[in-house]
Design an enzyme around this catalytic site. Structure first.
Site, PDB file in Angstrom:
ATOM      1  N   TYR A 143       0.654 -10.678  -5.611  1.00 56.81           N
ATOM      2  CA  TYR A 143      -0.623 -10.070  -5.992  1.00 56.81           C
ATOM      3  C   TYR A 143      -0.853 -10.377  -7.466  1.00 56.81           C
ATOM      4  O   TYR A 143       0.060 -10.221  -8.287  1.00 56.81           O
ATOM      5  CB  TYR A 143      -0.584  -8.568  -5.770  1.00 56.81           C
ATOM      6  CG  TYR A 143      -1.811  -7.819  -6.266  1.00 56.81           C
ATOM      7  CD1 TYR A 143      -1.734  -6.970  -7.367  1.00 56.81           C
ATOM      8  CD2 TYR A 143      -3.053  -7.955  -5.639  1.00 56.81           C
ATOM      9  CE1 TYR A 143      -2.845  -6.275  -7.824  1.00 56.81           C
ATOM     10  CE2 TYR A 143      -4.173  -7.263  -6.093  1.00 56.81           C
ATOM     11  CZ  TYR A 143      -4.064  -6.425  -7.182  1.00 56.81           C
ATOM     12  OH  TYR A 143      -5.165  -5.746  -7.646  1.00 56.81           O
ATOM     13  N   ASP A 237       3.087 -15.399 -13.352  1.00 63.50           N
ATOM     14  CA  ASP A 237       2.432 -14.097 -13.507  1.00 63.50           C
ATOM     15  C   ASP A 237       3.548 -13.061 -13.720  1.00 63.50           C
ATOM     16  O   ASP A 237       4.193 -12.629 -12.772  1.00 63.50           O
ATOM     17  CB  ASP A 237       1.590 -13.763 -12.273  1.00 63.50           C
ATOM     18  CG  ASP A 237       0.904 -12.418 -12.424  1.00 63.50           C
ATOM     19  OD1 ASP A 237       0.087 -12.062 -11.551  1.00 63.50           O
ATOM     20  OD2 ASP A 237       1.199 -11.708 -13.421  1.00 63.50           O
ATOM     21  N   LYS A 265       0.921  -4.408 -18.551  1.00 59.61           N
ATOM     22  CA  LYS A 265       1.771  -3.229 -18.353  1.00 59.61           C
ATOM     23  C   LYS A 265       2.598  -2.865 -19.592  1.00 59.61           C
ATOM     24  O   LYS A 265       2.071  -2.266 -20.531  1.00 59.61           O
ATOM     25  CB  LYS A 265       2.649  -3.440 -17.107  1.00 59.61           C
ATOM     26  CG  LYS A 265       1.792  -3.553 -15.807  1.00 59.61           C
ATOM     27  CD  LYS A 265       2.632  -3.716 -14.574  1.00 59.61           C
ATOM     28  CE  LYS A 265       1.789  -4.114 -13.382  1.00 59.61           C
ATOM     29  NZ  LYS A 265       1.311  -2.968 -12.580  1.00 59.61           N
TER      30      LYS A 265
HETATM   31  P1  KE4 Z   1      -4.065  -4.877 -13.218  1.00 62.49           P
HETATM   32  O1  KE4 Z   1      -5.433  -5.516 -13.134  1.00 62.49           O
HETATM   33  O2  KE4 Z   1      -3.833  -3.837 -12.144  1.00 62.49           O
HETATM   34  O3  KE4 Z   1      -3.740  -4.354 -14.621  1.00 62.49           O
HETATM   35  O4  KE4 Z   1      -2.993  -6.036 -12.988  1.00 62.49           O
HETATM   36  C1  KE4 Z   1      -3.060  -6.809 -11.824  1.00 62.49           C
HETATM   37  C2  KE4 Z   1      -1.690  -7.409 -11.548  1.00 62.49           C
HETATM   38  C3  KE4 Z   1      -1.483  -8.753 -11.821  1.00 62.49           C
HETATM   39  N1  KE4 Z   1      -0.284  -9.331 -11.606  1.00 62.49           N
HETATM   40  C4  KE4 Z   1       0.763  -8.612 -11.132  1.00 62.49           C
HETATM   41  C5  KE4 Z   1       2.081  -9.297 -10.905  1.00 62.49           C
HETATM   42  C6  KE4 Z   1       0.610  -7.225 -10.844  1.00 62.49           C
HETATM   43  O5  KE4 Z   1       1.657  -6.518 -10.369  1.00 62.49           O
HETATM   44  C7  KE4 Z   1      -0.638  -6.615 -11.058  1.00 62.49           C
HETATM   45  C8  KE4 Z   1      -0.902  -5.153 -10.757  1.00 62.49           C
HETATM   46  N2  KE4 Z   1       0.173  -4.446 -10.150  1.00 62.49           N
HETATM   47  C9  KE4 Z   1      -0.207  -3.325  -9.314  1.00 62.49           C
HETATM   48  C10 KE4 Z   1       1.086  -2.727  -8.753  1.00 62.49           C
HETATM   49  N3  KE4 Z   1       1.564  -3.453  -7.656  1.00 62.49           N
HETATM   50  C11 KE4 Z   1      -1.035  -2.325 -10.028  1.00 62.49           C
HETATM   51  C12 KE4 Z   1      -1.197  -1.011  -9.305  1.00 62.49           C
HETATM   52  C13 KE4 Z   1      -2.593  -0.851  -8.763  1.00 62.49           C
HETATM   53  O6  KE4 Z   1      -3.162  -1.807  -8.213  1.00 62.49           O
HETATM   54  O7  KE4 Z   1      -3.104   0.284  -8.898  1.00 62.49           O
END
Ligand code: KE4
Length: 429
Positions: A143, A237, A265
């Site tokens: 993701y 990523d 994060k």
């Molecule tokens: P954000 O747009 O949520 O800040 O980041 C997206 C993203 C991009 N790349 C990786 C590897 C990620 O894990 C994420 C976001 N992680 C999720 C948790 N699996 C965020 C939690 C959510 O979607 O509320």
């Protein structure tokens, strides 16, 4: 036990779709309704009913020093008193950029944005602009945020081109996105054969969005050489694994250097920050130096930069923190495995630095198909039991868990006692 949260959820549903601002928070895959959090303190979360939880989610990774960490709050307060945002450059952005550039061999320059989604979306556009190619490769189960060209699910059979995984994403927006299988280099080769030219391959080198599934070193090395062969950019990523799997994320573990990296994060310390970086020749294509456009009102926000800088400098000053957090993660997962095996419950576990994962699965999990064969019903029952016992695990089998510095070995052992009680109760129905 959860009356106020239940009422709060009902009220939230009147105004916010699904009552949440991000779908995973709705507890859909584990049943029940989400608890509403009043505050966090160290390793603990407290909900509005006054229940206390040992927190293994830490806002999905950012809070490596735990909740309401004093030094992080001091960084926020001291900067906020000077103003919240200026829409103009500040020294803080340069300082945090320098800390990251000096750490990552793969990064000569970096730009800050407000989320991981924005970081990845911008990195993909930059890779397409730099190579002049449109096609990209991603992996099932990884993701990378919710930008259109990455909301892609596997097509039929061995088809390499994906289909939109969400209504509202036109087929045209995903027709350049090819899908490969994690840890399967032959599937990558098929993507290159099916394309006239691939701009980039994006991968979570340590995947945390299908549960915790690290890539095989050999696979990652072959991926690097295939990209070199085709003049394709390799993007790691590390929004989740960065500053979590090690001080340098996956790049501190694997002997593979990507062309670009996305981060988020931990580098925001709990405030909204994402970033993307890479070699000078690539990053110089970015506006205003180059023609690839990208922008953001609150990008590099000084308050977020202040806390991110505080966190990154603390981590760099004491990299041994990762051995200690890994020790605690391994205590948790090995104890968990012993308990499950003792009850005849199949369990797979993984640890990388302060990240851990577990699957109720008979077989080792190497890709998303393996992960989907886990016992999701058992996971849901287990999650509910643990919530009732004051342990806050990720509310999905397809997420990773995290250890923060205030989450001591004593709290790990307390959690193991609760895991044993919970699994026995689930097993005995
Ligand atoms: P954000 O747009 O949520 O800040 O980041 C997206 C993203 C991009 N790349 C990786 C590897 C990620 O894990 C994420 C976001 N992680 C999720 C948790 N699996 C965020 C939690 C959510 O979607 O509320």
């Amino acid at each position: 036990m959860f009356d106020k949260s239940a009422a709060a959820y009902k009220e939230a549903l009147k105004y916010i779709p699904g009552g949440v601002d991000s779908p995973v928070r709705a507890f859909k895959s584990v049943g029940g309704t989400p608890v509403f959090i009043d505050r966090g303190e160290g390793a603990y979360l407290y909900d509005i009913d006054g229940n206390r939880y040992i927190d293994f989610v830490q806002s999905w990774g950012p809070l490596i020093f735990g909740h309401a960490d004093k030094k992080s709050l001091d960084a926020v307060f001291s900067q906020a008193k000077k103003g919240l945002s200026f829409g103009a450059p500040t020294l803080l952005e340069t300082d945090l950029a320098r800390e990251i550039v000096e750490l990552f061999e793969s990064v000569d320059k970096i730009r800050f944005v407000n989320s991981g989604t924005e970081a990845v979306m911008s990195a993909i556009r930059l890779a397409r602009g730099f190579t002049g190619r449109d096609d990209i490769v991603k992996f099932e189960g990884c993701y990378h945020g919710h930008s259109d060209s990455l909301l892609v699910s596997a097509g039929s059979g061995a088809a390499t081109f994906g289909n939109p995984s969400s209504p509202g994403v036109p087929k045209d927006f995903t027709k350049h996105t090819l899908l490969a299988r994690y840890n399967d280099i032959e599937s990558v080769k098929r993507c290159f054969e099916a394309s006239d030219g691939i701009a980039c391959v994006i991968i979570e080198p340590i995947a945390g969005n299908m549960g915790l599934v690290p890539s095989d070193e050999e696979f990652l090395k072959e991926l690097r050489s295939i990209c070199d062969e085709h003049g394709t950019l390799l993007i790691f990523d590390e929004v989740m694994s960065g500053f979590r799997a090690s001080l340098k994320g996956a790049q501190g573990i694997y002997d593979v250097v990507p062309d670009m990296v996305t981060l988020g994060k931990v580098i925001g310390g709990g405030m909204p920050v994402g970033a993307f970086g890479g070699k000078e020749e690539i990053m110089s294509m970015l506006s205003p130096e180059g023609p690839v456009y990208q922008a953001g009102t609150l990008s590099g926000n000084p308050v977020a930069m202040a806390v991110g800088l505080s966190v990154v400098k603390r981590l760099k000053s004491d990299p041994s923190i990762y051995e200690e957090l890994e020790r605690r993660a391994k205590r948790l997962t090995s104890g968990f495995k012993d308990i499950a095996n003792g009850l005849g419950i199949p369990l797979q576990t993984e640890v990388r630095g302060s990240m851990f994962g577990f699957f109720f699965n008979e077989r080792e999990v190497k890709n998303f198909d393996d992960a989907k064969r886990s016992d999701l019903e058992l996971f849901a029952k287990f999650h509910q039991k643990m919530m009732g016992k004051g342990v806050y695990f990720a509310c999905s089998q397809f997420e990773a868990g995290f250890i923060c510095t205030p989450l001591t070995l004593e709290l790990v052992d307390e959690t193991l006692q609760k895991i044993e009680e919970g699994l026995k109760e689930v097993k005995n129905g």
